[in-house]
Design an enzyme around this catalytic site. Structure first.
Site, short mmCIF file in Angstrom:
data_model
loop_
_atom_site.label_atom_id
_atom_site.label_comp_id
_atom_site.label_asym_id
_atom_site.label_seq_id
_atom_site.Cartn_x
_atom_site.Cartn_y
_atom_site.Cartn_z
N LYS A 95 0.67 -1.42 -0.01
CA LYS A 95 0.03 0.20 -0.20
C LYS A 95 1.09 0.91 0.27
O LYS A 95 2.30 1.11 0.43
CB LYS A 95 -1.34 -0.03 1.19
CG LYS A 95 -2.23 -0.97 0.92
CD LYS A 95 -2.93 -0.70 1.41
CE LYS A 95 -4.70 -1.60 1.38
NZ LYS A 95 -5.51 -1.49 2.64
N ARG A 114 -4.57 -9.33 5.01
CA ARG A 114 -5.02 -9.79 3.95
C ARG A 114 -4.09 -9.46 2.36
O ARG A 114 -3.81 -8.19 2.69
CB ARG A 114 -6.25 -8.76 3.66
CG ARG A 114 -6.82 -8.11 2.24
CD ARG A 114 -7.58 -7.23 1.62
NE ARG A 114 -8.73 -7.30 0.39
CZ ARG A 114 -7.86 -6.51 -0.24
NH1 ARG A 114 -6.96 -6.57 -0.41
NH2 ARG A 114 -9.13 -6.53 -1.79
N1 HH2 Z 1 -8.04 -2.94 0.98
C1 HH2 Z 1 -7.58 -2.84 -0.58
C2 HH2 Z 1 -9.35 -4.35 -0.79
N2 HH2 Z 1 -9.91 -4.09 0.11
N3 HH2 Z 1 -10.79 -5.02 2.51
C3 HH2 Z 1 -10.75 -5.08 3.97
N4 HH2 Z 1 -11.02 -5.11 4.16
N5 HH2 Z 1 -9.41 -4.03 4.20
C4 HH2 Z 1 -8.31 -3.73 3.41
O1 HH2 Z 1 -7.34 -3.13 3.29
C5 HH2 Z 1 -8.80 -3.60 1.87
C6 HH2 Z 1 -9.51 -4.37 1.61
C7 HH2 Z 1 -7.49 -2.51 -1.49
O2 HH2 Z 1 -6.48 -3.49 -1.76
P1 HH2 Z 1 -6.54 -4.15 -2.81
O3 HH2 Z 1 -7.08 -4.99 -3.44
O4 HH2 Z 1 -5.15 -3.85 -3.54
O5 HH2 Z 1 -6.64 -3.03 -4.30
P2 HH2 Z 1 -7.88 -2.65 -5.21
O6 HH2 Z 1 -8.90 -1.89 -4.23
O7 HH2 Z 1 -7.29 -1.80 -6.53
O8 HH2 Z 1 -8.75 -3.98 -6.14
#
Ligand code: HH2
Length: 287
Positions: A225, A260
């Site tokens: 992140k 995650r």
């Molecule tokens: N971060 C992302 C997406 N979903 N869910 C939870 N519970 N906690 C988090 O910190 C979280 C989440 C964002 O990360 P990423 O999946 O890498 O990206 P994107 O939202 O672009 O799919």
């Protein structure tokens, strides 16, 4: 009613759980939206399981800063087939989480074989979400976010970020309970990088014990992140794995139960190592 094996492990005394991320989105920030077709998605899940994933989080809507909303029909088109085929072709038991803020996506995803709901709006986006989760009798992740992904990182403001995030999570857990969600089916998440400046993310990570101390299992999403990216602006997200592992270690030390992550193997190793140290300190083994 008997507790699911997932809830048993979540509330048990074993090591934290590693949640592999499967983004079925063309615009995800951290993996470039590479995984769109079903076969490569299944292959990614198999690889994550081989690397030690305990569950996977499947999402059809990016929540990266500035990302556009994805309608329910399109989210379903992206995720349902993949969830069904994870169930039939990868594993009948692997817990699958659906990353959505809409009950009209979560409900069909649960029918397709998903086991829990990851709602980054903590039930605020869709008034039907918490009642639906309660009715289905599944666990739900309630995450803190200031604003919405479209605008959240423009000007985040807090008088005291740790207290405000903690109070918010307490209030959302209470609301979920009122909607009928079981006490042991609630997971809390501080929402690292969701409507937070880098200094807010760092303060939250420093005081994770305030959130783990609330008594609910905590999920932490720090993988690749931006809060780390601000320390290393020259590095693309894929190269932030060592920094991610440092935050994973801190999370495990503070009592986080689910991590995650994109990079399952390295996070598994980091989490298990810190867990072993944490347990050694708290135990009374001779020598
Ligand atoms: N971060 C992302 C997406 N979903 N869910 C939870 N519970 N906690 C988090 O910190 C979280 C989440 C964002 O990360 P990423 O999946 O890498 O990206 P994107 O939202 O672009 O799919």
């Amino acid at each position: 009613m008997a507790r699911s094996p997932f809830l048993d492990r979540l509330h048990g005394s074993g090591p934290p759980l590693i949640m592999g991320i499967l983004n079925l989105t063309p615009d995800s920030f951290s993996d470039g939206g590479r995984i769109r077709a079903v076969e490569p998605a299944l292959e990614q899940v198999r690889a994550q399981v081989r690397a030690g994933a305990d569950l996977v989080d499947v999402g059809g809507e990016s929540t990266r800063p500035g990302a556009q909303r994805v309608p329910a029909e399109e989210q379903k088109r992206r995720v349902l087939e993949v969830i069904r085929r994870i169930r039939s072709e990868v594993s009948a038991e692997l817990p699958v989480s659906i990353d959505t803020t809409l009950w009209s996506v979560a409900g069909p995803a649960l029918e397709a074989g998903a086991d829990l709901v990851n709602d980054v709006s903590a039930g605020r986006d869709d008034p039907a979400m918490l009642a639906g989760v309660a009715e289905a009798g599944v666990p739900v992740v309630l995450m803190h976010m200031q604003g919405s992904p479209q605008t959240m990182n423009e000007a985040p403001r807090y008088a005291d970020v740790v207290t405000e995030v903690t109070d918010f999570l307490v209030e959302r857990a209470r609301t979920a309970r009122k909607a009928g969600v079981g006490e042991d089916s609630i997971l809390l998440d501080p929402g690292i990088a969701f409507g937070k400046a880098p200094s807010h993310n760092l303060r939250l990570l420093r005081r994770l014990d305030r959130i783990t101390g609330l008594g609910f299992p905590v999920l932490l999403g720090v993988s690749r992140k931006q809060y780390i990216g601000d320390l290393f602006p020259e590095l693309p997200p894929q190269e932030l794995v060592p920094a991610t592992l440092a935050a994973t270690a801190l999370g495990v030390w503070a009592g986080v139960r689910v991590l995650r992550v994109h990079d399952v193997g390295p996070n598994r190793q980091a989490a298990d190592s810190v867990w072993a140290i944490r347990e050694a300190e708290e135990g009374s083994a001779p020598g």
